[in-house]
Design a protein around this motif. Structure first.
Motif, PDB file in Angstrom:
ATOM      1  N   ILE A  10       0.852  -1.191   0.000  1.00 54.08           N
ATOM      2  CA  ILE A  10       0.000   0.000   0.000  1.00 54.08           C
ATOM      3  C   ILE A  10       0.884   1.236   0.000  1.00 54.08           C
ATOM      4  N   MET A  11       0.730   2.045  -1.046  1.00 52.17           N
ATOM      5  CA  MET A  11       1.551   3.246  -1.156  1.00 52.17           C
ATOM      6  C   MET A  11       1.064   4.319  -0.178  1.00 52.17           C
ATOM      7  N   VAL A  12       2.011   4.942   0.478  1.00 59.18           N
ATOM      8  CA  VAL A  12       1.703   6.008   1.429  1.00 59.18           C
ATOM      9  C   VAL A  12       0.922   7.126   0.726  1.00 59.18           C
ATOM     10  N   SER A  13       1.281   7.420  -0.516  1.00 66.98           N
ATOM     11  CA  SER A  13       0.593   8.498  -1.240  1.00 66.98           C
ATOM     12  C   SER A  13      -0.892   8.198  -1.424  1.00 66.98           C
ATOM     13  N   GLN A  14      -1.258   6.931  -1.606  1.00 69.99           N
ATOM     14  CA  GLN A  14      -2.669   6.573  -1.753  1.00 69.99           C
ATOM     15  C   GLN A  14      -3.437   6.896  -0.477  1.00 69.99           C
ATOM     16  N   VAL A  15      -2.864   6.559   0.646  1.00 74.03           N
ATOM     17  CA  VAL A  15      -3.533   6.799   1.927  1.00 74.03           C
ATOM     18  C   VAL A  15      -3.579   8.296   2.226  1.00 74.03           C
ATOM     19  N   LEU A  16      -2.505   9.014   1.924  1.00 71.24           N
ATOM     20  CA  LEU A  16      -2.519  10.464   2.153  1.00 71.24           C
ATOM     21  C   LEU A  16      -3.581  11.139   1.293  1.00 71.24           C
ATOM     22  N   LYS A  17      -3.817  10.643   0.090  1.00 70.68           N
ATOM     23  CA  LYS A  17      -4.895  11.196  -0.750  1.00 70.68           C
ATOM     24  C   LYS A  17      -6.258  10.939  -0.109  1.00 70.68           C
ATOM     25  N   GLN A  18      -6.419   9.786   0.523  1.00 73.73           N
ATOM     26  CA  GLN A  18      -7.672   9.501   1.212  1.00 73.73           C
ATOM     27  C   GLN A  18      -7.852  10.434   2.406  1.00 73.73           C
ATOM     28  N   VAL A  19      -6.776  10.670   3.142  1.00 81.13           N
ATOM     29  CA  VAL A  19      -6.833  11.614   4.270  1.00 81.13           C
ATOM     30  C   VAL A  19      -7.184  13.002   3.745  1.00 81.13           C
ATOM     31  N   GLU A  20      -6.524  13.405   2.666  1.00 82.43           N
ATOM     32  CA  GLU A  20      -6.766  14.727   2.075  1.00 82.43           C
ATOM     33  C   GLU A  20      -8.226  14.894   1.657  1.00 82.43           C
ATOM     34  N   SER A  21      -8.835  13.826   1.166  1.00 81.41           N
ATOM     35  CA  SER A  21     -10.223  13.915   0.709  1.00 81.41           C
ATOM     36  C   SER A  21     -11.212  14.000   1.866  1.00 81.41           C
ATOM     37  N   GLY A  22     -10.713  13.825   3.103  1.00 86.64           N
ATOM     38  CA  GLY A  22     -11.572  13.922   4.273  1.00 86.64           C
ATOM     39  C   GLY A  22     -12.102  12.584   4.753  1.00 86.64           C
ATOM     40  N   ALA A  42      -1.280   8.052  11.113  1.00 86.10           N
ATOM     41  CA  ALA A  42      -0.806   9.217  11.861  1.00 86.10           C
ATOM     42  C   ALA A  42       0.665   9.476  11.585  1.00 86.10           C
ATOM     43  N   GLU A  43       1.462   8.421  11.528  1.00 81.72           N
ATOM     44  CA  GLU A  43       2.894   8.578  11.247  1.00 81.72           C
ATOM     45  C   GLU A  43       3.112   9.111   9.837  1.00 81.72           C
ATOM     46  N   ALA A  44       2.331   8.632   8.869  1.00 87.68           N
ATOM     47  CA  ALA A  44       2.451   9.119   7.492  1.00 87.68           C
ATOM     48  C   ALA A  44       2.102  10.607   7.420  1.00 87.68           C
ATOM     49  N   VAL A  45       1.048  11.003   8.109  1.00 87.79           N
ATOM     50  CA  VAL A  45       0.655  12.419   8.135  1.00 87.79           C
ATOM     51  C   VAL A  45       1.741  13.252   8.811  1.00 87.79           C
ATOM     52  N   ARG A  46       2.287  12.743   9.911  1.00 86.73           N
ATOM     53  CA  ARG A  46       3.348  13.471  10.624  1.00 86.73           C
ATOM     54  C   ARG A  46       4.570  13.646   9.731  1.00 86.73           C
ATOM     55  N   LEU A  47       4.968  12.584   9.037  1.00 90.89           N
ATOM     56  CA  LEU A  47       6.137  12.670   8.157  1.00 90.89           C
ATOM     57  C   LEU A  47       5.887  13.608   6.975  1.00 90.89           C
ATOM     58  N   ALA A  48       4.677  13.579   6.421  1.00 88.85           N
ATOM     59  CA  ALA A  48       4.335  14.485   5.321  1.00 88.85           C
ATOM     60  C   ALA A  48       4.364  15.931   5.801  1.00 88.85           C
ATOM     61  N   SER A  49       3.848  16.165   6.994  1.00 86.34           N
ATOM     62  CA  SER A  49       3.857  17.502   7.570  1.00 86.34           C
ATOM     63  C   SER A  49       5.285  17.986   7.797  1.00 86.34           C
ATOM     64  N   GLN A  50       6.124  17.107   8.326  1.00 90.78           N
ATOM     65  CA  GLN A  50       7.527  17.457   8.565  1.00 90.78           C
ATOM     66  C   GLN A  50       8.249  17.745   7.254  1.00 90.78           C
ATOM     67  N   ALA A  51       7.981  16.947   6.233  1.00 85.32           N
ATOM     68  CA  ALA A  51       8.607  17.168   4.931  1.00 85.32           C
ATOM     69  C   ALA A  51       8.183  18.520   4.362  1.00 85.32           C
ATOM     70  N   PHE A  52       6.898  18.849   4.501  1.00 85.75           N
ATOM     71  CA  PHE A  52       6.430  20.146   4.025  1.00 85.75           C
ATOM     72  C   PHE A  52       7.110  21.273   4.793  1.00 85.75           C
ATOM     73  N   TYR A  53       7.172  21.138   6.111  1.00 90.82           N
ATOM     74  CA  TYR A  53       7.807  22.157   6.939  1.00 90.82           C
ATOM     75  C   TYR A  53       9.265  22.354   6.521  1.00 90.82           C
TER      76      TYR A  53
END
Length: 66
Positions: A10-22, A42-53
């Motif tokens: 399962i690709m992290v990007s697929q799950v992040l897109k699901q989170v993004e869609s609400g 939660a860890e994927a969201v945290r890492l994505a947030s850190q990468a953006f920061y």
């Protein structure tokens, strides 16, 4: 390769897109039949947030209102 959740394909990007869609995290877990847990989301969201920061300056032009 693309980042996947440990022990899955399962690709992290697929799950992040699901989170993004609400989509509710419980629904995401259900959709992937429990292959990933809310803690992993939660860890994927945290890492994505850190990468953006860490790279926010790279996106400054894209985020500037027109």
């Amino acid at each position: 390769g693309k980042p996947t959740f440990i022990g899955t394909r399962i690709m992290v990007s697929q799950v992040l897109k699901q989170v993004e869609s609400g989509m509710a995290w419980e629904a995401i877990v259900d959709e992937w039949r429990g292959s990933i847990k809310k803690e992993a989301i939660a860890e994927a969201v945290r890492l994505a947030s850190q990468a953006f920061y860490n790279h926010a300056h790279d996106f400054a032009l894209e985020l500037t209102p027109v």
